[in-house]
Design an enzyme around this catalytic site. Structure first.
Site, PDB file in Angstrom:
ATOM      1  N   ARG A 385      12.581  39.534  19.940  1.00 43.14           N
ATOM      2  CA  ARG A 385      13.529  39.745  21.028  1.00 43.14           C
ATOM      3  C   ARG A 385      14.745  40.552  20.589  1.00 43.14           C
ATOM      4  NH1 ARG A 385      13.671  36.404  26.406  1.00 43.14           N
ATOM      5  NH2 ARG A 385      14.985  37.841  27.537  1.00 43.14           N
ATOM      6  N   GLU A 761      16.858  42.407  25.261  1.00 41.95           N
ATOM      7  CA  GLU A 761      17.059  41.901  23.911  1.00 41.95           C
ATOM      8  C   GLU A 761      18.527  41.730  23.540  1.00 41.95           C
ATOM      9  OE1 GLU A 761      14.655  44.952  22.188  1.00 41.95           O
ATOM     10  OE2 GLU A 761      12.892  43.682  22.263  1.00 41.95           O
TER      11      GLU A 761
END
Lengths: 807, 164
Positions: A385, A761
């Site tokens: 992520r 992210e």
């Protein structure tokens, strides 16, 4: 036309549900009814099931594999070992980082749970029985699990297959367990600047080994059709097209005879970028048996064998003037890559984009050096992520700035504000060579501080500290500030490729005669809602309502080539391709409209969903009318139909950023942390769908909470992996997860067709240091400079105890 | 391995089959009956992706042998909507309030929420959070799930009051 029924411009825009609309997701109709189609839902006639025999040792020689009992078990059809793969040259496979990885252990195992043999059986129970019955004889070898000891002179040789190779994929190897050295910046100049600085702080900041751990594990169904010679693999692939090319290169099956399909994917977070032994073994098993073969890993296999993240040991050093102007930054990293270098980074960046480590600050000179080493741990090194190694870089710089603030006795928010890159400096070239596209950092920082009432919070903290001193409370208040800059949207083909494949992306649009459309992209959604948002981009570009546009991804036989979805690249790259393909459609539509309206195309202007004659808007043709005309009119000089394709090579990365503030209370007697408030301001450029952006921020912050407060995969001295199941790997439940406050500013990217930067992210990148800074801040007045993650109860209590605060 | 004969009601339909005694309910549902809404996410009963309703209780069907469900009344996500296809208020609310992203945990989450609202028709946010704490989600951060469940509860309660 009846004038009263003519929709206004605002109504026409509304109907499109284009950019900026919080359009409800089209995916959800299926998902809320259990009608998703994930890889384990696929069931083909005659389908077999594969399961792995895995190593209980962290480092051992494989002396003998006896499959006799397994093969005699009901339902077991085959046991595949490295010996079987050798004639096919498939016992090793190339990794994305230019190394090779054993598909099945070749004479020795290098990490616990490494794949040793692949049992193929009629169902998953029989396969599991077979796994139990395979007898493997091992001879244990000395284990290296500490990256700092991996390069000792007398450290055991881990990769015997590389013995004598002094040159790796990224330059010289200086030790038998060394993978690469990569550096950027002016080392001598930085050292000089640090020597001359009024104040210097240095700290070893470790970002522990973690794992993306989507709820759906990795898996595939491979089916070799022996009649037409075509291999189809359905699987959890974040980059299906790259998988096809890699599969073709390593199997020598012609690329047109391989079809890779990513069905619905139950979360990826970087876990599903790589190529894993299970995919190869399932394909080989299908080729051998002539039947489809399914391989689905379980959660323990997922956590211990496919794609760890982080494991970076970063020594940061910052120099500054007495009044808090940062003058230099250096950072030396020891990167633990495990047994094989399987990092998922662009080829020329073995440490990803770690050199974004100067962060959001105007630092005149800097240096970053990274050494990758082998250990007896699982391979991986994926971007969990975050963009490639960006969360590591952000954690390092944001912790270091706080350490510097302590040293200077300065407020961490004030120190940050003083050093932020100024609005007028954009586009800004950092000391380590990145060109930041756009930003207004001061505005974001000011808005964040004002919204949370930062001054009042610090006053409250001062009162809390007094009360603690006076014995009136056992709780300490911590305030964490982080200002992060992401670097996403890899990337420009001139310097970004994976295994030689340029990191462009693509979109292909076909408008149907009645004015609806289908668009196919080279990316693949894993929860991001591409079917919803890409249709919105297109709706605004071509004037067809989003609900009339189907988005399709993930089937390499139908979708245009692209490098997939990870590193927040879908919006910056494929989103740009979508806009550009839409503009090609519009350009042709303008010619068609000119023909229909009998005017020169230069006399037309675009208005929401139609072309109209300049100065005479009554005369117009809607995109719907134009679409039909493209199929039934013989227009001189124009081909029939209305289709376009765009392959977009981004001129630069995009640089989303944000200001995050965390307020928490630490119970010093139990180490329990209560996150009282978390405020996240994100600037991701143009906002396509605010509802989806907010949802992504919630999710990313929750993953940041997980990482900073509990996730860790460790290995003991004998190579046993700890944290390898959900019994002890922390995934927060709804109870531990706080309520998130989101906010935004909007500074479009100047080089992206619609100005969007990507957001999924950012919350992880900014969230991790905000949490960690808050925990550190709670203890700062007792002289603590740095305590590392994860801040679980035990560690926090240990910190309190170390400071003499516990009873 | 010798098989046992099992019969149960799944989503209002009587089903039967032969299965090894060790067969887990989730595998029987998914592989024998083709009911693929409930998913498998872990092997330690933590994630809740496999949650189904068994005789009025939420269970993790990866931790139930098929034989234990003999004669039981099982409801999966496929049985939550009305017979005429009208979506349940929870299904509507999850979409309306963006309570899902990748969708993998969603069937278990909605099935659990469905039972929770029968156990406690008017839960507070804290009670919702506790009530779904056996179901993990990696995408949403739960905030919109909690919101969706609260909205659905309000809607169900209003409809009930209107009917009374």
């Amino acid at each position: 036309m009846n004038e009263q029924s003519t929709p206004t411009s605002a109504e026409r825009v509304e109907k499109l549900q284009g950019l900026g609309s919080s359009r409800k997701r089209v995916e959800d109709v299926r998902f809320t009814q259990g009608k998703g189609n994930y890889v384990d839902d696929i069931k083909l006639p005659g389908m077999l099931f594969g399961d792995f025999v895995r190593s209980p040792y962290g480092h051992a020689r494989v002396k003998k594999i006896d499959a006799e009992a397994a093969l005699a078990a009901p339902g077991v059809l085959a046991v595949i070992t490295a010996e079987d793969l050798k004639p096919l040259n498939l016992h090793y496979m190339p990794t994305l980082a230019g190394d090779v990885q054993a598909v099945l252990a070749d004479e020795k195992v290098l990490f616990q749970n490494q794949e040793v043999a692949f049992v193929v059986a009629e169902d998953r129970y029989a396969a599991a029985d077979g796994v139990e019955l395979v007898e493997v004889e091992y001879e244990g070898l000395p284990v290296v699990v500490d990256a700092f000891k991996a390069m000792d002179d007398d450290a055991p040789v881990l990769r015997e297959d590389l013995e004598g190779k002094t040159e790796g994929a990224h330059g010289p190897r200086k030790h038998h367990n060394h993978i690469f050295h990569w550096e950027v910046g002016d080392q001598a100049g930085t050292e000089k600047a640090l020597e001359e600085a009024d104040v210097v702080v240095e700290e070893l900041i470790t970002y522990p080994r973690s794992h993306p751990s989507p709820i759906e594990t990795c898996g595939c169904v491979a089916s070799m059709d022996k009649v037409n010679g075509k291999l189809t693999i359905w699987g959890t692939f974040q980059a299906p097209h790259a998988v096809r090319t890699v599969a073709s290169l390593i199997t020598n099956i012609a690329e047109h005879n391989i079809r890779i399909v990513s069905p619905d994917i139950g979360g990826g977070f970087g876990n599903k970028v790589g190529v894993y032994p299970g995919y190869i073994c399932a394909a080989v098993a299908s080729i051998v048996t002539g039947q489809p073969v399914k391989w689905i890993e379980d959660k323990i296999e997922n956590l211990t064998a496919t794609a760890f993240a982080r494991d970076y040991h970063m020594t940061g050093k910052i120099g500054a003037t007495k009044d808090g102007r940062i003058t230099a930054l250096s950072c030396n990293v020891l990167a633990d890559h495990g047994a094989f270098d399987a990092c998922a980074d662009p080829t020329k960046f073995p440490a990803g984009f770690f050199s974004i480590c100067t962060g959001s600050y105007d630092i005149p000179i800097a240096y970053a050096g990274v050494d990758g080493v082998y250990t007896n741990k699982a391979p991986g090194g994926v971007a969990y992520r975050c963009s490639f190694r960006v969360t590591e870089a952000a954690y390092m710089i944001e912790r270091m700035v706080d350490v510097l603030a302590r040293k200077l006795d300065m407020d961490p928010a004030e120190l940050r504000t003083k050093n932020l890159i100024k609005k007028e400096q954009f586009p800004y070239t950092s000391a380590l060579g990145w060109e930041y596209d756009s930003g207004d950092y001061q505005t974001a920082m000011t808005k964040a501080l004002e919204t949370v009432g930062y001054t009042a919070l610090r006053e409250e903290q001062a009162a809390n500290r007094k009360a603690f001193e006076a014995g009136e409370t056992r709780s300490l208040m911590g305030i964490g500030v982080a200002f992060f800059t992401e670097i996403v949207g890899a990337g420009p083909v001139k310097n970004c490729d994976i295994l030689g494949l340029g990191m462009f992306d693509s979109c292909e649009i076909r408008i149907h005669p009645t004015g609806s459309a289908i668009a196919r992209l080279g990316t693949i959604s894993q929860g991001q809602g591409h079917a919803t948002t890409f249709a919105q981009i297109l709706a605004s570009e071509i004037g067809i309502p989003a609900e009339d546009i189907t988005i399709e991804e993930g089937d390499t036989d139908t979708a245009p080539y692209g490098l997939g979805t990870y590193g927040s690249r879908s919006t910056p790259v494929a989103g740009a391709a979508t806009a550009m393909a839409g503009r090609k459609i519009r350009a042709k539509a303008q010619m068609i409209a000119a023909y229909l309206l009998e005017v020169h195309d230069n006399d037309l202007e675009w208005d929401i969903d139609r072309f109209q004659v300049k100065g005479n808007p009554e005369r117009s043709k809607t995109m719907k009318e134009i679409a039909f005309a493209s199929y039934n009119q013989a227009i001189p000089g124009l081909e029939p139909g209305l289709e376009a394709v765009s392959y977009y090579d981004p001129p630069n990365m995009t640089y989303p950023y944000g200001a995050y503030i965390c307020v928490l209370d630490v119970d010093v007697d139990t180490g329990v942390i209560d996150v009282r408030r978390f405020y996240a301001l994100d600037d991701c450029g143009t906002r396509i769908n605010p509802m989806i952006i907010e949802g992504q921020v919630h999710g990313g912050l929750t993953e940041a909470l997980a990482i900073s407060m509990g996730q860790e995969i460790t290995y003991d001295e004998t190579g046993n992996v700890h944290g390898g199941s959900l019994l002890d790997f922390f995934l927060p439940t709804a109870v531990e997860t706080p309520v998130w406050e989101t906010d935004h500013t909007e500074t479009p990217s100047p080089h992206h067709p619609i100005g969007a930067k990507g957001v999924g992210e950012s919350p992880n990148v900014g969230g991790v240091p905000a949490f960690s800074n808050a925990v550190n801040d709670a203890f700062a007045h007792f002289g603590l400079t740095h305590t590392g993650m994860p801040h679980d109860h035990w560690r926090v209590w240990k910190t309190a105890q170390g400071l003499g605060l516990t009873g | 391995m010798a098989k046992i004969h099992v019969k149960m009601t799944v989503n209002g339909r009587e089903v039967e089959g032969l299965a090894e005694p060790r067969t887990l309910l989730i595998h029987f549902l998914r592989e024998d009956l083709g009911i693929t809404g409930p998913h498998i996410g872990c092997d330690t009963s933590h994630c809740g992706a496999c949650t189904v309703d068994l005789d009025g209780k939420s269970v993790k069907s990866c931790t139930v042998f098929v034989g234990q469900a003999e004669g039981a009344d099982v409801t999966t996500i496929e049985g939550i909507a009305a017979a005429d296809g009208t979506l349940h208020p929870l299904q509507e609310a999850f979409r309306e309030h963006h309570g899902l992203q990748c969708g993998f945990c969603t069937p278990g989450m909605i099935t659990r929420a469905h039972r929770l609202l029968q156990e406690n028709p008017n839960p507070s946010d804290a009670e919702i959070r506790m009530g779904i704490s056996g179901n993990l989600c990696r995408c949403t951060g739960y905030q919109n799930i909690v919101k969706a469940i609260r909205v659905a509860a309000d809607e169900i309660n209003s409809a009930r009051e209107a009917a009374e």
